[in-house]
Design a protein around this motif. Sequence first.
Motif, PDB file in Angstrom:
ATOM      1  N   TRP A 224     -68.278 -81.868  48.336  1.00  0.00           N
ATOM      2  CA  TRP A 224     -69.112 -81.005  47.506  1.00  0.00           C
ATOM      3  C   TRP A 224     -68.223 -80.330  46.476  1.00  0.00           C
ATOM      4  N   VAL A 225     -68.641 -80.393  45.207  1.00  0.00           N
ATOM      5  CA  VAL A 225     -67.828 -79.907  44.093  1.00  0.00           C
ATOM      6  C   VAL A 225     -68.650 -78.951  43.240  1.00  0.00           C
ATOM      7  N   GLU A 226     -68.017 -77.855  42.835  1.00  0.00           N
ATOM      8  CA  GLU A 226     -68.592 -76.924  41.861  1.00  0.00           C
ATOM      9  C   GLU A 226     -67.722 -76.955  40.620  1.00  0.00           C
ATOM     10  N   ARG A 227     -68.352 -77.042  39.430  1.00  0.00           N
ATOM     11  CA  ARG A 227     -67.589 -77.111  38.183  1.00  0.00           C
ATOM     12  C   ARG A 227     -68.162 -76.130  37.174  1.00  0.00           C
ATOM     13  N   ARG A 228     -67.274 -75.529  36.388  1.00  0.00           N
ATOM     14  CA  ARG A 228     -67.683 -74.590  35.346  1.00  0.00           C
ATOM     15  C   ARG A 228     -66.744 -74.731  34.155  1.00  0.00           C
ATOM     16  N   GLY A 229     -67.288 -74.484  32.955  1.00  0.00           N
ATOM     17  CA  GLY A 229     -66.482 -74.241  31.784  1.00  0.00           C
ATOM     18  C   GLY A 229     -65.987 -75.458  31.038  1.00  0.00           C
TER      19      GLY A 229
ATOM     20  N   ASP B  93     -58.001 -78.424  32.449  1.00  0.00           N
ATOM     21  CA  ASP B  93     -58.523 -78.535  33.807  1.00  0.00           C
ATOM     22  C   ASP B  93     -57.751 -77.664  34.792  1.00  0.00           C
ATOM     23  N   VAL B  94     -58.525 -77.028  35.697  1.00  0.00           N
ATOM     24  CA  VAL B  94     -57.981 -76.223  36.787  1.00  0.00           C
ATOM     25  C   VAL B  94     -58.651 -76.688  38.080  1.00  0.00           C
ATOM     26  N   LEU B  95     -57.840 -76.966  39.096  1.00  0.00           N
ATOM     27  CA  LEU B  95     -58.365 -77.300  40.422  1.00  0.00           C
ATOM     28  C   LEU B  95     -58.101 -76.128  41.354  1.00  0.00           C
ATOM     29  N   LEU B  96     -59.159 -75.614  41.984  1.00  0.00           N
ATOM     30  CA  LEU B  96     -59.080 -74.473  42.887  1.00  0.00           C
ATOM     31  C   LEU B  96     -59.241 -74.975  44.318  1.00  0.00           C
ATOM     32  N   ILE B  97     -58.240 -74.715  45.173  1.00  0.00           N
ATOM     33  CA  ILE B  97     -58.259 -75.219  46.542  1.00  0.00           C
ATOM     34  C   ILE B  97     -58.390 -74.042  47.505  1.00  0.00           C
ATOM     35  N   ALA B  98     -59.484 -74.000  48.229  1.00  0.00           N
ATOM     36  CA  ALA B  98     -59.794 -72.888  49.119  1.00  0.00           C
ATOM     37  C   ALA B  98     -59.006 -72.982  50.424  1.00  0.00           C
ATOM     38  N   GLY B  99     -59.023 -71.887  51.174  1.00  0.00           N
ATOM     39  CA  GLY B  99     -58.317 -71.817  52.436  1.00  0.00           C
ATOM     40  C   GLY B  99     -59.222 -72.049  53.629  1.00  0.00           C
TER      41      GLY B  99
ATOM     42  N   GLY C 260     -65.373 -66.056  35.702  1.00  0.00           N
ATOM     43  CA  GLY C 260     -64.523 -65.257  34.823  1.00  0.00           C
ATOM     44  C   GLY C 260     -63.563 -66.029  33.952  1.00  0.00           C
ATOM     45  N   LEU C 261     -63.307 -67.302  34.276  1.00  0.00           N
ATOM     46  CA  LEU C 261     -62.341 -68.090  33.502  1.00  0.00           C
ATOM     47  C   LEU C 261     -62.980 -69.280  32.800  1.00  0.00           C
ATOM     48  N   ALA C 262     -64.294 -69.409  32.918  1.00  0.00           N
ATOM     49  CA  ALA C 262     -64.983 -70.591  32.387  1.00  0.00           C
ATOM     50  C   ALA C 262     -65.011 -70.634  30.870  1.00  0.00           C
ATOM     51  N   ASP C 263     -64.723 -69.519  30.204  1.00  0.00           N
ATOM     52  CA  ASP C 263     -64.692 -69.536  28.746  1.00  0.00           C
ATOM     53  C   ASP C 263     -63.388 -70.122  28.210  1.00  0.00           C
ATOM     54  N   ARG C 264     -62.417 -70.363  29.123  1.00  0.00           N
ATOM     55  CA  ARG C 264     -61.105 -70.860  28.687  1.00  0.00           C
ATOM     56  C   ARG C 264     -60.685 -72.149  29.370  1.00  0.00           C
ATOM     57  N   TYR C 265     -61.294 -72.458  30.520  1.00  0.00           N
ATOM     58  CA  TYR C 265     -60.840 -73.594  31.329  1.00  0.00           C
ATOM     59  C   TYR C 265     -62.039 -74.350  31.887  1.00  0.00           C
ATOM     60  N   ARG C 266     -61.803 -75.610  32.231  1.00  0.00           N
ATOM     61  CA  ARG C 266     -62.777 -76.373  32.994  1.00  0.00           C
ATOM     62  C   ARG C 266     -62.322 -76.301  34.455  1.00  0.00           C
ATOM     63  N   LEU C 267     -63.044 -75.520  35.250  1.00  0.00           N
ATOM     64  CA  LEU C 267     -62.629 -75.240  36.621  1.00  0.00           C
ATOM     65  C   LEU C 267     -63.397 -76.104  37.605  1.00  0.00           C
ATOM     66  N   THR C 268     -62.675 -76.606  38.592  1.00  0.00           N
ATOM     67  CA  THR C 268     -63.270 -77.402  39.660  1.00  0.00           C
ATOM     68  C   THR C 268     -62.882 -76.790  40.997  1.00  0.00           C
TER      69      THR C 268
ATOM     70  N   VAL D 247     -59.779 -58.072  43.626  1.00  0.00           N
ATOM     71  CA  VAL D 247     -59.440 -57.621  42.266  1.00  0.00           C
ATOM     72  C   VAL D 247     -59.412 -58.842  41.347  1.00  0.00           C
ATOM     73  N   PRO D 248     -60.569 -59.471  41.136  1.00  0.00           N
ATOM     74  CA  PRO D 248     -60.587 -60.729  40.389  1.00  0.00           C
ATOM     75  C   PRO D 248     -60.107 -60.592  38.953  1.00  0.00           C
ATOM     76  N   ASP D 249     -60.385 -59.466  38.304  1.00  0.00           N
ATOM     77  CA  ASP D 249     -59.935 -59.313  36.920  1.00  0.00           C
ATOM     78  C   ASP D 249     -58.411 -59.340  36.843  1.00  0.00           C
ATOM     79  N   LEU D 250     -57.761 -58.665  37.782  1.00  0.00           N
ATOM     80  CA  LEU D 250     -56.297 -58.667  37.825  1.00  0.00           C
ATOM     81  C   LEU D 250     -55.780 -60.078  38.085  1.00  0.00           C
ATOM     82  N   PHE D 251     -56.341 -60.748  39.070  1.00  0.00           N
ATOM     83  CA  PHE D 251     -55.903 -62.104  39.396  1.00  0.00           C
ATOM     84  C   PHE D 251     -56.145 -63.049  38.225  1.00  0.00           C
ATOM     85  N   ASN D 252     -57.343 -63.006  37.639  1.00  0.00           N
ATOM     86  CA  ASN D 252     -57.672 -63.914  36.547  1.00  0.00           C
ATOM     87  C   ASN D 252     -56.753 -63.697  35.343  1.00  0.00           C
ATOM     88  N   THR D 253     -56.476 -62.443  35.024  1.00  0.00           N
ATOM     89  CA  THR D 253     -55.594 -62.143  33.901  1.00  0.00           C
ATOM     90  C   THR D 253     -54.199 -62.690  34.149  1.00  0.00           C
ATOM     91  N   ARG D 254     -53.719 -62.539  35.393  1.00  0.00           N
ATOM     92  CA  ARG D 254     -52.354 -62.983  35.695  1.00  0.00           C
ATOM     93  C   ARG D 254     -52.232 -64.493  35.639  1.00  0.00           C
TER      94      ARG D 254
END
Length: 268
Positions: free
Chosen positions: A13-18, A22-28, A42-50, A250-257
């Motif tokens: 199952w895949v979720e994609r935005r933006g 390309d950015v691949l996000l791997i959950a724990g 929060g990052l979909a305006d700059r990246y294609r996230l999966t 603190v997603p804004d802090l994480f996303n900015t970094r």
Amino acid sequence: MGEMISTDVGEFWVERRGEGPDVLLIAGLSDPAEVWQAQLDGLADRYRLTAYDNRGAGRTPLPEGALSVPGMAEDAAAVLGALGIPAAHVAGFSGGSRIAQELALKDPSLVRSLVLMSTWARPDAYFRSVTGFWHWMAERAPSERAMLEAFLLWIYTPRAHADGTVDRIIEETLAFPHPQSVEAFQRQLAPFRTHDTLDRLGEITAPTLVLAGELDMVAPPRLGREVAERIPDARFEILPGEAHQPFQEVPDLFNTRVDAFWRQVARH
């Protein structure tokens, strides 16, 4: 909306935005793709996230046989291949950071850069004790709610417990229509408890950012620092006052970094 995709190693199952790089996000452990919602939004305006559900989490089925971190890294590579992504910035959290390490070691051409959040390389005695407790707690807790209330003590800051964030997360988890079974939780946990990459980290060539929460009890900063010291030219940063899951708290802090890091990688 997400979708189930077929790869050469199974369905995921895949979720994609933006749109954008390309950015691949791997959950724990245990987390479905929705754990990355603040990044998908929060990052979909700059990246294609999966983001995707690992085997045995969310909507991705649990296969027969033991799970392994190298096997889950093959899954990540298969997801990229099925989506036609030749290379991506890869961000892994906790157990997902172990998968990201293996992906960078096994398939370096797929990894444009590496963000390792709440990571470790060689489980120490404390980590093995904590995760051993989680293993039997999952089957002996009197209810799913009781399990979550106990488990999340290790995951979120005292602030999140005090301000109602943890209560909200528990309610959302209980309402999620694709709960993880005890068997799937234990089978996912097993390889994360034992997998050791420490002596191979020097082979990673991708630009790497290692982030650790100052208050993280599961993967404390000393373990993240050890990872960063072994990866050539890796950067290591401690997030003051944060615990195991800052990208949610603190997603804004994480996303900015991470955005700043990915922009810097692109410039070079």
